[in-house]
Write a protein that holds these residues in place. Structure first.
Motif, PDB file in Angstrom:
ATOM      1  N   GLU A   1       4.678  14.289 -32.040  1.00 15.96           N
ATOM      2  CA  GLU A   1       5.372  14.481 -30.764  1.00 15.96           C
ATOM      3  C   GLU A   1       6.276  13.311 -30.413  1.00 15.96           C
ATOM      4  OE1 GLU A   1       2.283  15.186 -27.940  1.00 15.96           O
ATOM      5  OE2 GLU A   1       1.835  17.201 -28.717  1.00 15.96           O
ATOM      6  N   GLY A   2       6.347  12.308 -31.305  1.00 18.05           N
ATOM      7  CA  GLY A   2       7.235  11.190 -31.063  1.00 18.05           C
ATOM      8  C   GLY A   2       6.487   9.879 -30.892  1.00 18.05           C
ATOM      9  N   PRO A   3       7.201   8.808 -30.553  1.00 16.85           N
ATOM     10  CA  PRO A   3       6.573   7.490 -30.417  1.00 16.85           C
ATOM     11  C   PRO A   3       5.759   7.360 -29.135  1.00 16.85           C
ATOM     12  CG  PRO A   3       8.886   7.362 -29.822  1.00 16.85           C
ATOM     13  CD  PRO A   3       8.663   8.756 -30.320  1.00 16.85           C
ATOM     14  N   SER A   4       4.708   6.550 -29.217  1.00 17.23           N
ATOM     15  CA  SER A   4       3.884   6.242 -28.050  1.00 17.23           C
ATOM     16  C   SER A   4       3.581   4.751 -28.049  1.00 17.23           C
ATOM     17  CB  SER A   4       2.567   7.031 -28.086  1.00 17.23           C
ATOM     18  OG  SER A   4       2.793   8.420 -28.019  1.00 17.23           O
ATOM     19  N   HIS A   5       3.067   4.265 -26.927  1.00 16.49           N
ATOM     20  CA  HIS A   5       2.732   2.849 -26.839  1.00 16.49           C
ATOM     21  C   HIS A   5       1.586   2.635 -25.865  1.00 16.49           C
ATOM     22  CE1 HIS A   5       4.576   2.837 -22.890  1.00 16.49           C
ATOM     23  NE2 HIS A   5       4.130   1.612 -22.717  1.00 16.49           N
ATOM     24  N   LYS A   6       0.931   1.490 -26.016  1.00 16.51           N
ATOM     25  CA  LYS A   6      -0.048   0.998 -25.058  1.00 16.51           C
ATOM     26  C   LYS A   6       0.302  -0.445 -24.755  1.00 16.51           C
ATOM     27  CE  LYS A   6      -3.750   0.621 -22.511  1.00 16.51           C
ATOM     28  NZ  LYS A   6      -3.849   1.309 -21.196  1.00 16.51           N
ATOM     29  N   ARG A   7       0.471  -0.743 -23.478  1.00 17.98           N
ATOM     30  CA  ARG A   7       0.795  -2.097 -23.054  1.00 17.98           C
ATOM     31  C   ARG A   7      -0.478  -2.808 -22.621  1.00 17.98           C
ATOM     32  NH1 ARG A   7       1.549  -4.623 -18.199  1.00 17.98           N
ATOM     33  NH2 ARG A   7       3.078  -6.307 -18.086  1.00 17.98           N
ATOM     34  N   LEU A   8      -0.622  -4.069 -23.060  1.00 19.32           N
ATOM     35  CA  LEU A   8      -1.789  -4.865 -22.718  1.00 19.32           C
ATOM     36  C   LEU A   8      -1.358  -6.207 -22.146  1.00 19.32           C
ATOM     37  CD1 LEU A   8      -3.826  -4.226 -25.997  1.00 19.32           C
ATOM     38  CD2 LEU A   8      -4.236  -3.163 -23.772  1.00 19.32           C
ATOM     39  N   LEU A   9      -2.153  -6.743 -21.246  1.00 23.07           N
ATOM     40  CA  LEU A   9      -1.886  -8.068 -20.688  1.00 23.07           C
ATOM     41  C   LEU A   9      -2.416  -9.140 -21.622  1.00 23.07           C
ATOM     42  CD1 LEU A   9      -2.735  -7.532 -16.904  1.00 23.07           C
ATOM     43  CD2 LEU A   9      -0.476  -7.740 -17.954  1.00 23.07           C
ATOM     44  N   VAL A  10      -1.634 -10.167 -21.829  1.00 23.31           N
ATOM     45  CA  VAL A  10      -1.993 -11.249 -22.737  1.00 23.31           C
ATOM     46  C   VAL A  10      -2.776 -12.317 -21.977  1.00 23.31           C
ATOM     47  CG1 VAL A  10      -1.054 -13.044 -24.257  1.00 23.31           C
ATOM     48  CG2 VAL A  10       0.020 -10.779 -24.166  1.00 23.31           C
ATOM     49  N   HIS A  11      -3.786 -12.877 -22.622  1.00 23.49           N
ATOM     50  CA  HIS A  11      -4.592 -13.949 -22.033  1.00 23.49           C
ATOM     51  C   HIS A  11      -3.688 -15.116 -21.618  1.00 23.49           C
ATOM     52  CE1 HIS A  11      -7.504 -17.244 -21.801  1.00 23.49           C
ATOM     53  NE2 HIS A  11      -8.470 -16.327 -21.768  1.00 23.49           N
ATOM     54  N   ARG A  12      -3.947 -15.669 -20.466  1.00 24.08           N
ATOM     55  CA  ARG A  12      -3.063 -16.707 -19.931  1.00 24.08           C
ATOM     56  C   ARG A  12      -3.058 -17.980 -20.768  1.00 24.08           C
ATOM     57  NH1 ARG A  12      -6.263 -18.468 -14.381  1.00 24.08           N
ATOM     58  NH2 ARG A  12      -8.192 -19.217 -15.359  1.00 24.08           N
ATOM     59  N   GLY A  13      -4.049 -18.146 -21.634  1.00 20.10           N
ATOM     60  CA  GLY A  13      -4.073 -19.323 -22.492  1.00 20.10           C
ATOM     61  C   GLY A  13      -3.133 -19.238 -23.684  1.00 20.10           C
ATOM     62  N   VAL A  14      -2.677 -18.043 -24.027  1.00 18.85           N
ATOM     63  CA  VAL A  14      -1.792 -17.874 -25.178  1.00 18.85           C
ATOM     64  C   VAL A  14      -0.442 -18.508 -24.877  1.00 18.85           C
ATOM     65  CG1 VAL A  14      -0.599 -16.208 -26.658  1.00 18.85           C
ATOM     66  CG2 VAL A  14      -2.971 -15.787 -25.934  1.00 18.85           C
ATOM     67  N   SER A  15      -0.005 -19.415 -25.753  1.00 19.93           N
ATOM     68  CA  SER A  15       1.211 -20.197 -25.516  1.00 19.93           C
ATOM     69  C   SER A  15       2.147 -20.093 -26.722  1.00 19.93           C
ATOM     70  CB  SER A  15       0.850 -21.665 -25.267  1.00 19.93           C
ATOM     71  OG  SER A  15      -0.045 -21.790 -24.170  1.00 19.93           O
ATOM     72  N   PRO A  16       3.144 -19.220 -26.665  1.00 16.28           N
ATOM     73  CA  PRO A  16       4.024 -19.035 -27.816  1.00 16.28           C
ATOM     74  C   PRO A  16       5.098 -20.121 -27.911  1.00 16.28           C
ATOM     75  CG  PRO A  16       3.927 -17.064 -26.412  1.00 16.28           C
ATOM     76  CD  PRO A  16       3.373 -18.204 -25.622  1.00 16.28           C
ATOM     77  N   VAL A  17       5.440 -20.471 -29.146  1.00 14.14           N
ATOM     78  CA  VAL A  17       6.624 -21.268 -29.411  1.00 14.14           C
ATOM     79  C   VAL A  17       7.294 -20.671 -30.644  1.00 14.14           C
ATOM     80  CG1 VAL A  17       5.254 -22.991 -30.687  1.00 14.14           C
ATOM     81  CG2 VAL A  17       7.561 -23.552 -29.945  1.00 14.14           C
ATOM     82  N   VAL A  18       8.596 -20.468 -30.531  1.00 14.70           N
ATOM     83  CA  VAL A  18       9.379 -19.915 -31.635  1.00 14.70           C
ATOM     84  C   VAL A  18      10.258 -21.021 -32.198  1.00 14.70           C
ATOM     85  CG1 VAL A  18      11.097 -18.203 -32.319  1.00 14.70           C
ATOM     86  CG2 VAL A  18       9.392 -17.624 -30.583  1.00 14.70           C
ATOM     87  N   PHE A  19      10.335 -21.087 -33.521  1.00 16.11           N
ATOM     88  CA  PHE A  19      11.227 -22.032 -34.190  1.00 16.11           C
ATOM     89  C   PHE A  19      12.346 -21.234 -34.846  1.00 16.11           C
ATOM     90  CE2 PHE A  19       7.166 -24.148 -33.819  1.00 16.11           C
ATOM     91  CZ  PHE A  19       7.533 -25.415 -33.373  1.00 16.11           C
ATOM     92  N   VAL A  20      13.573 -21.503 -34.399  1.00 17.76           N
ATOM     93  CA  VAL A  20      14.730 -20.711 -34.823  1.00 17.76           C
ATOM     94  C   VAL A  20      15.590 -21.539 -35.767  1.00 17.76           C
ATOM     95  CG1 VAL A  20      16.734 -19.403 -34.050  1.00 17.76           C
ATOM     96  CG2 VAL A  20      14.695 -19.543 -32.584  1.00 17.76           C
ATOM     97  N   PRO A  21      15.802 -21.069 -36.992  1.00 16.94           N
ATOM     98  CA  PRO A  21      16.642 -21.800 -37.932  1.00 16.94           C
ATOM     99  C   PRO A  21      18.116 -21.461 -37.742  1.00 16.94           C
ATOM    100  CG  PRO A  21      15.780 -19.875 -39.011  1.00 16.94           C
ATOM    101  CD  PRO A  21      15.230 -19.856 -37.596  1.00 16.94           C
ATOM    102  N   SER A  22      18.981 -22.182 -38.434  1.00 15.01           N
ATOM    103  CA  SER A  22      20.417 -21.885 -38.371  1.00 15.01           C
ATOM    104  C   SER A  22      20.780 -20.706 -39.255  1.00 15.01           C
ATOM    105  CB  SER A  22      21.227 -23.116 -38.801  1.00 15.01           C
ATOM    106  OG  SER A  22      20.853 -23.527 -40.109  1.00 15.01           O
ATOM    107  N   THR A  23      19.922 -20.364 -40.213  1.00 15.92           N
ATOM    108  CA  THR A  23      20.194 -19.261 -41.131  1.00 15.92           C
ATOM    109  C   THR A  23      19.732 -17.930 -40.539  1.00 15.92           C
ATOM    110  OG1 THR A  23      18.077 -19.663 -42.223  1.00 15.92           O
ATOM    111  CG2 THR A  23      20.034 -20.717 -43.162  1.00 15.92           C
ATOM    112  N   THR A  24      20.276 -16.846 -41.076  1.00 12.39           N
ATOM    113  CA  THR A  24      19.902 -15.508 -40.640  1.00 12.39           C
ATOM    114  C   THR A  24      19.314 -14.725 -41.816  1.00 12.39           C
ATOM    115  OG1 THR A  24      22.089 -14.569 -41.130  1.00 12.39           O
ATOM    116  CG2 THR A  24      21.747 -15.478 -38.918  1.00 12.39           C
TER     117      THR A  24
END
Length: 318
Positions: A164-187
């Protein structure tokens, strides 16, 4: 060709859209898990009487992406109007891009979601567009829902597809989770990354990833101390490593140091899911010390709202 008179119900309307970056897969959750991050592209779209599509781009992609109807955001607006059975007006788009392109942070998903949300806003009071329809329209263009789901709805999303198509479930993330992304100059193109995947994987590896994906959901919403074990993967990252050798090297180094590092989306950016804010600083120090090329650290919160659309205060030129 749709005549302006048939689209007169939306002419003069203008909306502003804001869409977060996303990181898909998160290690073991290949094509299933996605996380919305507080880094945003913004878009203003006006419906005008003059036929045609005109796009202005500032920021990331300026001078590089198309500024006519072939622009991905414009394609998404048109797709939504047509799929909803509505005539397409003349369109004037102003895109202010911040999300890096071709680096595994969901830039194409953000472009698609921007256009879908703009159409929703322009058609407010004319067509009721619910969350299921938004996800379906976005997935039509993206091909799979793992990036468009968190871009639309925010937080951590689990996405799957049925007859019947795509579905999703949204969840709240624990407040302790701390993301950091490292972005290079290359693609790295997502198409190339996907081409490196084998047609099949050993049963043992599939079982391994099923267990880690289940654990990762628990780690992200309840037990961040389990993130290192929960982000182990055997399905895709090792196969893609040869296309992004420094990403692979840095991930191995960070994981050896006890940090939950993974490829962000198709790469080549890398994502560290810290179990507390101090781990982000530790990760940044290690990357600065061990990297060969330049990597830009982005210490980002988890976005909780997803895409938003509101009437724009500046009147559209008609």
């Amino acid at each position: 060709m749709i005549t302006p008179s048939r689209a007169s119900g939306v002419i003069g309307r203008s909306v502003k859209v804001r869409v977060p970056a996303t990181s898909a897969n998160l290690g073991p959750g290949f094509d299933t898990l996605g996380l919305a991050l507080a880094l945003y592209d913004e878009l203003v779209v006006a419906a005008v009487a003059e036929p045609g599509i005109h796009v202005e781009v500032t920021g990331v992609g300026q001078g590089e992406v198309p500024t006519d109807g072939s622009n991905l955001v414009a394609q998404a607006v048109v797709h939504a109007f047509e799929a909803l059975g509505q005539p397409v007006p003349g369109l004037r788009l102003q895109a202010a891009n911040v999300i890096p392109h071709g680096r595994g942070l969901g830039s194409s998903a953000a472009a698609i979601v921007s256009g879908i949300m703009a159409a929703k806003g322009l058609l407010e009071g004319i067509v009721d567009v619910d969350s299921h329809t938004l996800l379906r329209l976005a997935t039509d263009l993206e091909g799979h829902p793992d990036n468009v789901a968190p871009a639309l709805f925010g937080g951590l999303t689990i996405a799957w597809t049925t007859s019947e198509g795509p579905s999703h479930k949204r969840l709240l993330v624990h407040r302790g989770v701390s993301p950091v992304v490292f972005v290079p100059s290359t693609t790295l193109s997502t198409k190339l990354a996907r081409s490196l995947q084998p047609a099949s994987v050993p049963h043992e590896d599939a079982t391994f990833n099923v267990s880690r994906s289940a654990l990762l959901v628990a780690a992200l919403i309840q037990s961040p101390e389990l993130l290192l074990a929960a982000t182990e993967d055997r399905l895709h990252q090792s196969y893609r490593a040869k296309a992004m050798p420094e990403t692979d090297t840095l991930i191995r180094m960070l994981r050896d140091a006890g940090l939950a590092a993974v490829v962000s989306g198709a790469g080549p950016s890398l994502l560290v899911l810290g179990s507390d804010p101090s781990q982000r600083l530790f990760a940044a120090e290690l990357v600065a010390e061990h990297s060969v090329s330049t990597w830009r650290p982005l210490m980002l919160a988890v976005d909780l709202k997803g895409a938003t659309v509101n009437p724009h205060s500046v009147e559209a030129q008609v």
